[in-house]
Write a protein that holds these residues in place. Structure first.
Motif, PDB file in Angstrom:
ATOM      1  N   ASN A   1      10.612  68.974 -15.011  1.00  0.00           N
ATOM      2  CA  ASN A   1      11.762  68.125 -14.704  1.00  0.00           C
ATOM      3  C   ASN A   1      12.285  68.530 -13.327  1.00  0.00           C
ATOM      4  OD1 ASN A   1      14.140  66.731 -14.499  1.00  0.00           O
ATOM      5  ND2 ASN A   1      14.963  67.435 -16.454  1.00  0.00           N
ATOM      6  N   ILE A   2      12.185  67.641 -12.381  1.00  0.00           N
ATOM      7  CA  ILE A   2      12.584  67.918 -10.995  1.00  0.00           C
ATOM      8  C   ILE A   2      14.032  68.384 -10.919  1.00  0.00           C
ATOM      9  CG2 ILE A   2      12.970  66.839  -8.743  1.00  0.00           C
ATOM     10  CD1 ILE A   2      10.023  67.440  -9.428  1.00  0.00           C
ATOM     11  N   ALA A   3      14.884  67.863 -11.765  1.00  0.00           N
ATOM     12  CA  ALA A   3      16.304  68.234 -11.752  1.00  0.00           C
ATOM     13  C   ALA A   3      16.520  69.691 -12.158  1.00  0.00           C
ATOM     14  CB  ALA A   3      17.105  67.312 -12.649  1.00  0.00           C
ATOM     15  N   SER A   4      15.521  70.314 -12.754  1.00  0.00           N
ATOM     16  CA  SER A   4      15.643  71.744 -13.069  1.00  0.00           C
ATOM     17  C   SER A   4      15.289  72.609 -11.861  1.00  0.00           C
ATOM     18  CB  SER A   4      14.752  72.104 -14.261  1.00  0.00           C
ATOM     19  OG  SER A   4      13.385  72.032 -13.898  1.00  0.00           O
TER      20      SER A   4
ATOM     21  N   HIS B   1      21.252  65.105  -7.831  1.00  0.00           N
ATOM     22  CA  HIS B   1      21.903  64.117  -6.963  1.00  0.00           C
ATOM     23  C   HIS B   1      21.019  63.735  -5.772  1.00  0.00           C
ATOM     24  CE1 HIS B   1      23.188  67.791  -4.791  1.00  0.00           C
ATOM     25  NE2 HIS B   1      23.120  67.006  -3.740  1.00  0.00           N
ATOM     26  N   LEU B   2      20.020  64.562  -5.459  1.00  0.00           N
ATOM     27  CA  LEU B   2      19.103  64.212  -4.373  1.00  0.00           C
ATOM     28  C   LEU B   2      18.241  62.998  -4.732  1.00  0.00           C
ATOM     29  CD1 LEU B   2      17.883  67.761  -3.293  1.00  0.00           C
ATOM     30  CD2 LEU B   2      19.565  66.300  -2.146  1.00  0.00           C
ATOM     31  N   PHE B   3      18.129  62.739  -6.016  1.00  0.00           N
ATOM     32  CA  PHE B   3      17.320  61.626  -6.502  1.00  0.00           C
ATOM     33  C   PHE B   3      18.217  60.575  -7.153  1.00  0.00           C
ATOM     34  CE2 PHE B   3      15.056  65.647  -6.624  1.00  0.00           C
ATOM     35  CZ  PHE B   3      14.032  65.378  -5.725  1.00  0.00           C
ATOM     36  N   TRP B   4      19.353  60.334  -6.540  1.00  0.00           N
ATOM     37  CA  TRP B   4      20.400  59.478  -7.063  1.00  0.00           C
ATOM     38  C   TRP B   4      19.937  58.047  -7.313  1.00  0.00           C
ATOM     39  CZ3 TRP B   4      21.614  55.191  -4.209  1.00  0.00           C
ATOM     40  CH2 TRP B   4      21.147  55.188  -2.888  1.00  0.00           C
ATOM     41  N   ASP B   5      18.952  57.592  -6.568  1.00  0.00           N
ATOM     42  CA  ASP B   5      18.552  56.188  -6.642  1.00  0.00           C
ATOM     43  C   ASP B   5      17.318  55.944  -7.511  1.00  0.00           C
ATOM     44  OD1 ASP B   5      16.957  57.584  -4.862  1.00  0.00           O
ATOM     45  OD2 ASP B   5      16.688  55.870  -3.527  1.00  0.00           O
ATOM     46  N   MET B   6      16.921  56.955  -8.281  1.00  0.00           N
ATOM     47  CA  MET B   6      15.736  56.811  -9.137  1.00  0.00           C
ATOM     48  C   MET B   6      15.904  57.665 -10.379  1.00  0.00           C
ATOM     49  SD  MET B   6      13.184  59.003  -6.709  1.00  0.00           S
ATOM     50  CE  MET B   6      13.661  58.023  -5.308  1.00  0.00           C
ATOM     51  N   ASP B   7      15.049  57.451 -11.327  1.00  0.00           N
ATOM     52  CA  ASP B   7      15.064  58.247 -12.552  1.00  0.00           C
ATOM     53  C   ASP B   7      14.287  59.529 -12.290  1.00  0.00           C
ATOM     54  OD1 ASP B   7      14.881  59.384 -15.044  1.00  0.00           O
ATOM     55  OD2 ASP B   7      14.202  57.558 -16.054  1.00  0.00           O
ATOM     56  N   HIS B   8      15.001  60.611 -12.018  1.00  0.00           N
ATOM     57  CA  HIS B   8      14.360  61.880 -11.659  1.00  0.00           C
ATOM     58  C   HIS B   8      13.462  62.412 -12.770  1.00  0.00           C
ATOM     59  CE1 HIS B   8      17.100  64.195 -14.186  1.00  0.00           C
ATOM     60  NE2 HIS B   8      18.070  63.420 -13.711  1.00  0.00           N
ATOM     61  N   SER B   9      13.712  62.024 -13.999  1.00  0.00           N
ATOM     62  CA  SER B   9      12.892  62.510 -15.112  1.00  0.00           C
ATOM     63  C   SER B   9      11.481  61.910 -15.093  1.00  0.00           C
ATOM     64  CB  SER B   9      13.565  62.212 -16.450  1.00  0.00           C
ATOM     65  OG  SER B   9      13.605  60.822 -16.681  1.00  0.00           O
ATOM     66  N   LYS B  10      11.291  60.858 -14.337  1.00  0.00           N
ATOM     67  CA  LYS B  10       9.974  60.226 -14.258  1.00  0.00           C
ATOM     68  C   LYS B  10       9.168  60.675 -13.040  1.00  0.00           C
ATOM     69  CE  LYS B  10      11.250  56.199 -16.899  1.00  0.00           C
ATOM     70  NZ  LYS B  10      11.400  54.759 -16.957  1.00  0.00           N
ATOM     71  N   LEU B  11       9.759  61.533 -12.206  1.00  0.00           N
ATOM     72  CA  LEU B  11       9.039  62.007 -11.024  1.00  0.00           C
ATOM     73  C   LEU B  11       7.947  62.991 -11.428  1.00  0.00           C
ATOM     74  CD1 LEU B  11      12.003  62.536  -8.560  1.00  0.00           C
ATOM     75  CD2 LEU B  11      10.263  60.756  -8.455  1.00  0.00           C
ATOM     76  N   ASN B  12       6.838  62.902 -10.729  1.00  0.00           N
ATOM     77  CA  ASN B  12       5.685  63.743 -10.976  1.00  0.00           C
ATOM     78  C   ASN B  12       5.432  64.577  -9.722  1.00  0.00           C
ATOM     79  OD1 ASN B  12       2.620  64.106 -10.544  1.00  0.00           O
ATOM     80  ND2 ASN B  12       2.787  63.701 -12.743  1.00  0.00           N
TER      81      ASN B  12
ATOM     82  N   LYS C   1      11.566  77.257  -2.883  1.00  0.00           N
ATOM     83  CA  LYS C   1      11.364  76.399  -4.056  1.00  0.00           C
ATOM     84  C   LYS C   1      10.238  75.404  -3.796  1.00  0.00           C
ATOM     85  CE  LYS C   1      16.126  76.396  -5.749  1.00  0.00           C
ATOM     86  NZ  LYS C   1      17.309  75.528  -5.955  1.00  0.00           N
ATOM     87  N   LEU C   2      10.250  74.787  -2.626  1.00  0.00           N
ATOM     88  CA  LEU C   2       9.196  73.829  -2.286  1.00  0.00           C
ATOM     89  C   LEU C   2       7.831  74.500  -2.215  1.00  0.00           C
ATOM     90  CD1 LEU C   2      10.507  71.414   0.491  1.00  0.00           C
ATOM     91  CD2 LEU C   2       9.677  70.836  -1.777  1.00  0.00           C
ATOM     92  N   GLU C   3       7.803  75.681  -1.636  1.00  0.00           N
ATOM     93  CA  GLU C   3       6.535  76.396  -1.455  1.00  0.00           C
ATOM     94  C   GLU C   3       5.912  76.841  -2.777  1.00  0.00           C
ATOM     95  OE1 GLU C   3       7.444  78.141   3.011  1.00  0.00           O
ATOM     96  OE2 GLU C   3       7.869  79.394   1.263  1.00  0.00           O
ATOM     97  N   GLN C   4       6.696  76.871  -3.821  1.00  0.00           N
ATOM     98  CA  GLN C   4       6.142  77.198  -5.136  1.00  0.00           C
ATOM     99  C   GLN C   4       5.234  76.073  -5.640  1.00  0.00           C
ATOM    100  OE1 GLN C   4       9.586  77.951  -7.566  1.00  0.00           O
ATOM    101  NE2 GLN C   4       9.804  80.047  -6.823  1.00  0.00           N
ATOM    102  N   TYR C   5       5.418  74.869  -5.111  1.00  0.00           N
ATOM    103  CA  TYR C   5       4.684  73.705  -5.601  1.00  0.00           C
ATOM    104  C   TYR C   5       3.802  73.039  -4.545  1.00  0.00           C
ATOM    105  CZ  TYR C   5       7.982  74.427  -9.311  1.00  0.00           C
ATOM    106  OH  TYR C   5       8.725  75.000 -10.313  1.00  0.00           O
ATOM    107  N   TYR C   6       4.143  73.236  -3.265  1.00  0.00           N
ATOM    108  CA  TYR C   6       3.437  72.529  -2.206  1.00  0.00           C
ATOM    109  C   TYR C   6       3.021  73.470  -1.080  1.00  0.00           C
ATOM    110  CZ  TYR C   6       5.675  68.630  -4.570  1.00  0.00           C
ATOM    111  OH  TYR C   6       6.107  67.738  -5.517  1.00  0.00           O
ATOM    112  N   SER C   7       1.922  73.122  -0.429  1.00  0.00           N
ATOM    113  CA  SER C   7       1.422  73.917   0.694  1.00  0.00           C
ATOM    114  C   SER C   7       2.220  73.629   1.962  1.00  0.00           C
ATOM    115  CB  SER C   7      -0.047  73.587   0.944  1.00  0.00           C
ATOM    116  OG  SER C   7      -0.169  72.261   1.455  1.00  0.00           O
TER     117      SER C   7
END
Length: 96
Positions: free
Chosen positions: A6-9, A14-25, A52-58
């Motif tokens: 869950n991206i919100a975790s 609030h950074l994803f205010w315009d979308m359903d953050h629970s559906k982000l992959n 935090k970003l570097e934990q998931y992306y290069s």
């Protein structure tokens, strides 16, 4: 890469205010997640936010999506990222 996080975790929802953050992959939506994660960062929070970003992306992916996004990422954030990755400074907006 674990996809069902869950991206919100990780990042403020609030950074994803315009979308359903629970559906982000994490894999599919990296073009949204990377810029949004850096959108609200500043000098005080940058070190934490980028880790935090570097934990998931290069580094390559972070730079790619930061340079190509349509999000309004400040030139200051771009400079901090460039310095961290020892690449030439780049700007999202022309300085007048």
């Amino acid at each position: 890469m674990k996809q069902s996080i869950n991206i919100a975790s990780i990042f403020p929802k609030h950074l994803f205010w315009d979308m359903d953050h629970s559906k982000l992959n994490l894999s599919r939506d990296k073009d949204i997640i990377i810029p949004r994660a850096l959108f609200a960062t500043n000098q005080e929070t940058f070190a934490t936010d980028i880790v935090k970003l570097e934990q998931y992306y290069s580094k390559t992916l972070i730079l790619k999506y930061l340079k190509t996004t349509k999000e309004r990422i400040s030139n200051e954030v771009c400079a901090m990222v460039a310095k961290r990755y020892n690449v030439p400074t780049f700007a999202r907006f022309k300085q007048v």
